[in-house]
Design an enzyme around this catalytic site. Structure first.
Site, PDB file in Angstrom:
ATOM      1  N   LYS A   1       0.740  -1.118   0.044  1.00  0.00           N
ATOM      2  CA  LYS A   1       0.050   0.084   0.044  1.00  0.00           C
ATOM      3  C   LYS A   1       0.881   1.129   0.067  1.00  0.00           C
ATOM      4  CE  LYS A   1      -4.469   1.007   0.324  1.00  0.00           C
ATOM      5  NZ  LYS A   1      -5.462   0.299  -0.440  1.00  0.00           N
TER       6      LYS A   1
HETATM    7  P1  NAD Z   1     -13.076   7.682  -2.966  1.00  0.00           P
HETATM    8  O1  NAD Z   1     -12.024   8.957  -2.533  1.00  0.00           O
HETATM    9  O2  NAD Z   1     -13.543   7.574  -4.233  1.00  0.00           O
HETATM   10  O3  NAD Z   1     -14.527   7.882  -2.109  1.00  0.00           O
HETATM   11  C1  NAD Z   1     -14.624   8.050  -0.774  1.00  0.00           C
HETATM   12  C2  NAD Z   1     -15.942   8.579  -0.323  1.00  0.00           C
HETATM   13  O4  NAD Z   1     -15.963   8.470   1.155  1.00  0.00           O
HETATM   14  C3  NAD Z   1     -16.377   9.850  -0.863  1.00  0.00           C
HETATM   15  O5  NAD Z   1     -17.741   9.867  -1.289  1.00  0.00           O
HETATM   16  C4  NAD Z   1     -16.092  10.779   0.249  1.00  0.00           C
HETATM   17  O6  NAD Z   1     -16.696  11.906   0.184  1.00  0.00           O
HETATM   18  C5  NAD Z   1     -16.652   9.792   1.418  1.00  0.00           C
HETATM   19  N1  NAD Z   1     -15.864  10.217   2.874  1.00  0.00           N
HETATM   20  C6  NAD Z   1     -14.860  10.539   3.040  1.00  0.00           C
HETATM   21  N2  NAD Z   1     -14.676  10.807   4.452  1.00  0.00           N
HETATM   22  C7  NAD Z   1     -15.949  10.596   4.844  1.00  0.00           C
HETATM   23  C8  NAD Z   1     -16.291  10.744   6.123  1.00  0.00           C
HETATM   24  N3  NAD Z   1     -15.427  11.269   7.170  1.00  0.00           N
HETATM   25  N4  NAD Z   1     -17.322  10.408   6.730  1.00  0.00           N
HETATM   26  C9  NAD Z   1     -18.519  10.138   5.412  1.00  0.00           C
HETATM   27  N5  NAD Z   1     -17.941   9.866   4.143  1.00  0.00           N
HETATM   28  C10 NAD Z   1     -16.682  10.106   3.821  1.00  0.00           C
HETATM   29  O7  NAD Z   1     -12.547   6.328  -2.494  1.00  0.00           O
HETATM   30  P2  NAD Z   1     -12.926   4.764  -2.696  1.00  0.00           P
HETATM   31  O8  NAD Z   1     -12.086   4.387  -3.869  1.00  0.00           O
HETATM   32  O9  NAD Z   1     -14.316   4.835  -3.008  1.00  0.00           O
HETATM   33  O10 NAD Z   1     -12.818   4.108  -1.472  1.00  0.00           O
HETATM   34  C11 NAD Z   1     -13.577   3.927  -0.374  1.00  0.00           C
HETATM   35  C12 NAD Z   1     -13.207   2.949   0.439  1.00  0.00           C
HETATM   36  O11 NAD Z   1     -13.074   1.676  -0.235  1.00  0.00           O
HETATM   37  C13 NAD Z   1     -11.733   3.051   0.991  1.00  0.00           C
HETATM   38  O12 NAD Z   1     -11.888   2.444   2.489  1.00  0.00           O
HETATM   39  C14 NAD Z   1     -10.778   2.415   0.270  1.00  0.00           C
HETATM   40  O13 NAD Z   1      -9.578   1.905   0.734  1.00  0.00           O
HETATM   41  C15 NAD Z   1     -11.680   0.982  -0.117  1.00  0.00           C
HETATM   42  N6  NAD Z   1     -11.275   0.443  -1.446  1.00  0.00           N
HETATM   43  C16 NAD Z   1     -11.167   1.008  -2.590  1.00  0.00           C
HETATM   44  C17 NAD Z   1     -10.992   0.377  -3.540  1.00  0.00           C
HETATM   45  C18 NAD Z   1     -10.999   0.769  -4.881  1.00  0.00           C
HETATM   46  O14 NAD Z   1     -10.816   0.236  -6.107  1.00  0.00           O
HETATM   47  N7  NAD Z   1     -11.292   2.281  -5.106  1.00  0.00           N
HETATM   48  C19 NAD Z   1     -10.670  -1.118  -3.577  1.00  0.00           C
HETATM   49  C20 NAD Z   1     -10.770  -1.908  -2.246  1.00  0.00           C
HETATM   50  C21 NAD Z   1     -11.059  -1.171  -1.180  1.00  0.00           C
END
Ligand code: NAD
Length: 449
Positions: free
Chosen positions: A143
């Protein structure tokens, strides 16, 4: 990822200097500054350590293997100086942690966030090792992260930061060594900059990152893969619990890449999504939200808040709504011992990484709430990243239907493996997921020793 979630690199910036000041004039305009993590978030490394320890103890994993798997193989902390648009020099800190590579090259996302620190990246790197093992793709776990607030940075500043970080960790990267991908606040554009910067030194190397723009060798279906995987696991869990997804009310926290795609794809399955949220707040509609219309509203306004016909709610309220299924898809630690007693959902689908703390896990288990763990639920992203890597190495492009069919097979197989251990050993799903992952990683370790 919908274009609106590309916010960090598209943010409109103040153009005070129009980028034409001399370097010396810039230095005078503001003193140097160092961006450090604020450090007020849960200790994620302790959380994943605790989960690892519980599973290792349950399966009586030999102490030598435990020792090898508990700590990362390599950790890098780098400084990245960036001349900001207003002329001052900002010093950022970046991290890349390579946890384990016994099953294949290191693989894991890159996160841009003010709270990112080495501890969090270390924890997320370990989760990647378990995740790649659960979906049985030939990768290890890694990561990366940079402590920064991308919402306050211009496109030029973000590009300079990304390229600087790539140069600093260049030695540790490689198509058979370590392959970054997008995570919170990074996207296809950021991956394109990494590929371009890496290519300056090593030549054309699309397989160095996944989650790239399709035009530059990205895979069809990668953008929605984590949301699609979340939908597939939710569907399988509902099937096994004899719950009709079409009669289930959902609340989804986070409307970024994962949350918005999970909402869309679950809605297509007939799920009633009554609440969604982003960092600015949430919305609720008892009869169910029109998700494509919410996506459109988000594109127009940059938030789900203020969606016509729905009631505005807070993120805290969303987590304790009277729904059947809760999907935390934002950041880690959103369900902890403070609010776990108040959660009303029967099932929690962990689409984000580490959204439920170990203390909350215990409370939820006692209350009979089923928690479907992150390392299973959100593994769809890395699965299609694997497909992208394979396509890049072979210089081919798969059709979308083929990507989705292969993803479906991988996710269902992962669910069958985890669900099987859960049933046979009568242990919670999280521990079952760890058992499947640890067995696979431990076996590869023994075979190499
Ligand atoms: P992203 O940045 O696209 O979206 C994050 C979302 O969370 C946004 O809508 C943001 O406004 C919201 N957010 C941020 N802080 C917040 C808070 N304090 N309260 C409520 N909402 C909040 O990120 P993502 O890629 O969608 O990732 C989201 C989660 O999924 C993370 O934990 C990430 O590690 C995990 N993840 C992502 C992927 C991927 O392919 N993108 C894969 C596996 C895991």
């Amino acid at each position: 990822m919908p274009s609106t979630t590309l916010q960090p690199v598209n943010v409109k910036r103040n153009e005070r200097n129009n980028g034409v000041c001399s370097a010396s004039a810039r230095v005078e305009s503001k003193p140097p500054h160092e961006t450090l993590p604020t450090g007020h978030h849960p200790n994620f490394n302790r959380i994943t350590d605790e989960q690892f320890n519980k599973a290792a103890e349950h399966m009586k994993l030999e102490s030598e293997i435990q020792m090898l798997l508990r700590t990362p193989y390599r950790e890098m902390v780098v400084q990245i100086p960036v001349r900001m648009d207003d002329g001052h020099l900002e010093l950022f800190h970046g991290y890349r942690v390579q946890h384990n590579a016994v099953r294949g090259p290191y693989k894991g996302g890159l996160r841009f966030h003010p709270e990112v620190d080495l501890n969090e990246v270390r924890s997320l790197a370990a989760l990647m090792t378990w995740k790649t093992a659960i979906v049985d793709v030939p990768f290890g776990g890694a990561k990366g992260g940079i402590t920064c607030d991308p919402t306050k940075m211009s496109r030029r500043e973000l590009q300079t930061l990304t390229r600087g970080f790539t140069q600093k960790i260049d030695l540790a990267l490689g198509v058979y060594r370590d392959i970054p991908a997008p995570d919170v606040n990074t996207n296809a554009q950021v991956m394109a900059w990494i590929m371009d910067e890496y290519g300056k030194k090593h030549g054309y190397t699309p397989a160095i990152v996944t989650g790239k723009p399709v035009n530059l060798g990205g895979s069809l279906g990668r953008e929605e893969a984590t949301g699609r995987g979340t939908m597939i696991i939710t569907r399988e869990v509902c099937k096994s619990m004899k719950r009709d997804i079409r009669k289930s009310a959902f609340a989804i926290q986070g409307f970024g890449n994962v949350g918005s795609w999970a909402a869309r794809l679950l809605a297509e399955q007939g799920a009633k999504i009554v609440a969604v949220s982003d960092v600015k707040g949430g919305i609720f509609k008892e009869g169910g939200l029109d998700i494509p219309a919410v996506v459109e509203h988000f594109k127009q306004t940059g938030s789900v808040v203020g969606f016509k016909g729905a009631k505005d709610i807070t993120n805290d309220e969303l987590l304790v709504l009277d729904v059947d299924i809760l999907v935390p898809a934002a950041l880690g630690g959103s369900i902890d011992h403070h609010n776990a007693e108040a959660v009303q959902a029967e099932i929690i689908i962990e689409a984000a990484n580490s959204p439920v703390t170990p203390r909350a896990d215990e409370i939820l288990e006692r209350r009979g709430v089923t928690v479907v763990p992150d390392i299973l639920t959100n593994a769809g992203g890395v699965t299609v990243s694997y497909f992208e890597w394979v396509q890049n190495l072979q210089q081919v492009q798969w059709e979308l239907e083929h990507v989705n069919t292969q993803l479906e097979k991988k996710m269902v197989a992962a669910w069958n493996a985890v669900g099987g251990v859960h049933r046979d050993q009568k242990i919670p799903l999280r521990m079952a997921a760890y058992v499947v992952a640890l067995q696979r990683v431990a076996e590869a370790t023994r075979q190499r020793c």
